[in-house]
Write a protein that holds these residues in place. Structure first.
Motif, mmCIF file in Angstrom:
data_model
loop_
_atom_site.group_PDB
_atom_site.id
_atom_site.type_symbol
_atom_site.label_atom_id
_atom_site.label_comp_id
_atom_site.label_asym_id
_atom_site.label_seq_id
_atom_site.Cartn_x
_atom_site.Cartn_y
_atom_site.Cartn_z
ATOM 1 N N UNK A 1 0.810 -1.227 0.000
ATOM 2 C CA UNK A 1 0.000 0.000 0.000
ATOM 3 C C UNK A 1 0.840 1.273 0.000
ATOM 4 N N UNK A 2 2.026 1.214 0.577
ATOM 5 C CA UNK A 2 2.876 2.406 0.641
ATOM 6 C C UNK A 2 3.329 2.867 -0.740
ATOM 7 N N UNK A 3 3.160 2.037 -1.759
ATOM 8 C CA UNK A 3 3.604 2.376 -3.114
ATOM 9 C C UNK A 3 2.465 2.894 -4.003
ATOM 10 N N UNK A 4 1.278 3.077 -3.434
ATOM 11 C CA UNK A 4 0.130 3.561 -4.212
ATOM 12 C C UNK A 4 0.391 4.955 -4.775
ATOM 13 N N UNK A 5 -0.144 5.196 -5.966
ATOM 14 C CA UNK A 5 -0.107 6.526 -6.553
ATOM 15 C C UNK A 5 1.228 6.925 -7.143
ATOM 16 N N UNK A 6 2.123 5.980 -7.361
ATOM 17 C CA UNK A 6 3.455 6.306 -7.867
ATOM 18 C C UNK A 6 3.691 5.840 -9.302
ATOM 19 N N UNK A 7 2.679 5.264 -9.912
ATOM 20 C CA UNK A 7 2.794 4.860 -11.311
ATOM 21 C C UNK A 7 3.483 3.529 -11.540
ATOM 22 N N UNK A 8 3.777 2.793 -10.483
ATOM 23 C CA UNK A 8 4.503 1.529 -10.649
ATOM 24 C C UNK A 8 3.669 0.471 -11.376
ATOM 25 N N UNK A 9 2.407 0.344 -11.005
ATOM 26 C CA UNK A 9 1.557 -0.651 -11.664
ATOM 27 C C UNK A 9 1.374 -0.294 -13.130
ATOM 28 N N UNK A 10 1.170 0.978 -13.431
ATOM 29 C CA UNK A 10 1.020 1.420 -14.815
ATOM 30 C C UNK A 10 2.250 1.038 -15.636
ATOM 31 N N UNK A 11 3.422 1.279 -15.090
ATOM 32 C CA UNK A 11 4.667 0.956 -15.799
ATOM 33 C C UNK A 11 4.861 -0.549 -15.939
ATOM 34 N N UNK A 12 4.525 -1.302 -14.900
ATOM 35 C CA UNK A 12 4.668 -2.759 -14.974
ATOM 36 C C UNK A 12 3.712 -3.346 -16.012
ATOM 37 N N UNK A 13 2.486 -2.817 -16.072
ATOM 38 C CA UNK A 13 1.533 -3.269 -17.096
ATOM 39 C C UNK A 13 2.090 -2.962 -18.481
ATOM 40 N N UNK A 14 2.681 -1.794 -18.664
ATOM 41 C CA UNK A 14 3.255 -1.429 -19.964
ATOM 42 C C UNK A 14 4.326 -2.436 -20.392
ATOM 43 N N UNK A 15 5.187 -2.815 -19.455
ATOM 44 C CA UNK A 15 6.238 -3.799 -19.780
ATOM 45 C C UNK A 15 5.626 -5.152 -20.157
ATOM 46 N N UNK A 16 4.593 -5.555 -19.411
ATOM 47 C CA UNK A 16 3.946 -6.831 -19.709
ATOM 48 C C UNK A 16 3.230 -6.786 -21.056
#
Length: 173
Positions: A92-107
């Motif tokens: 939860x501490x990583x919410x709102x930082x764009x990490x999931x968006x970037x990981x989805x892009x790589x996938x």
């Protein structure tokens, strides 16, 4: 908070406990659907990690020593060249930082270039604005609505259906 660079790696059997912890967490599981089972078990996670029609990657900020989330393709159909995208940000501490968006892009880059998929599908509950933004930032298009099919906090809600084809994918740096 600003987007941060992300690294991805294949989820391995040794990651089973971490992945299960994230998926079993009520704050995450309420948004997901793994079929008719009443409860997702560690054994089910182990099977998911081993099935060849699943592609499961852990992701983390480049500065981290431990993964913070999971991006996955399930039901990859090689003949029809399709798959279903889903993801979980476990920390939860990583919410709102764009990490999931970037990981989805790589996938998605891997799905289209390496796996040769022609289309990737995803759904999210209509109330999950963060998930909708992840999909839209990667170029997914809203293609429909599945009405009254998901229980969220005791209320029946709709799911929004999305798809992505290679020419619509937006690389997220």
């Amino acid at each position: 908070t600003a987007c941060r660079a992300v690294i991805v790696r294949r989820a391995e059997p040794d990651d089973e406990a971490l992945v299960w912890t994230w998926l079993a967490d009520e704050d995450n599981s309420k948004w997901l659907d793994f079929g008719p089972a009443d409860e997702l078990t560690p054994v089910a996670v182990r099977v998911m990690l081993q099935r060849p029609q699943n592609v499961m990657w852990l992701f983390a900020p480049t500065s981290a020593t431990r993964a913070v989330g999971l991006v996955a393709l399930s039901d990859v159909h090689r003949r029809c060249r399709t798959g279903n995208l889903w993801y979980v940000l476990g920390e939860r501490s990583e919410r709102g930082r764009g990490l999931t968006t970037r990981a989805v892009s790589r996938l998605m880059r891997h799905a289209f270039a390496a796996l040769g998929l022609a289309s990737v599908h995803a759904w999210t509950v209509e109330a999950n604005g963060a998930s909708i933004r992840v999909l839209e930032r990667n170029g997914f298009r809203l293609i429909g609505r599945q009405r009254r099919c998901h229980y969220l906090d005791g209320v029946v809600v709709d799911r929004l259906l999305f798809d992505l084809v290679p020419e619509d994918h937006r690389e997220v740096p």
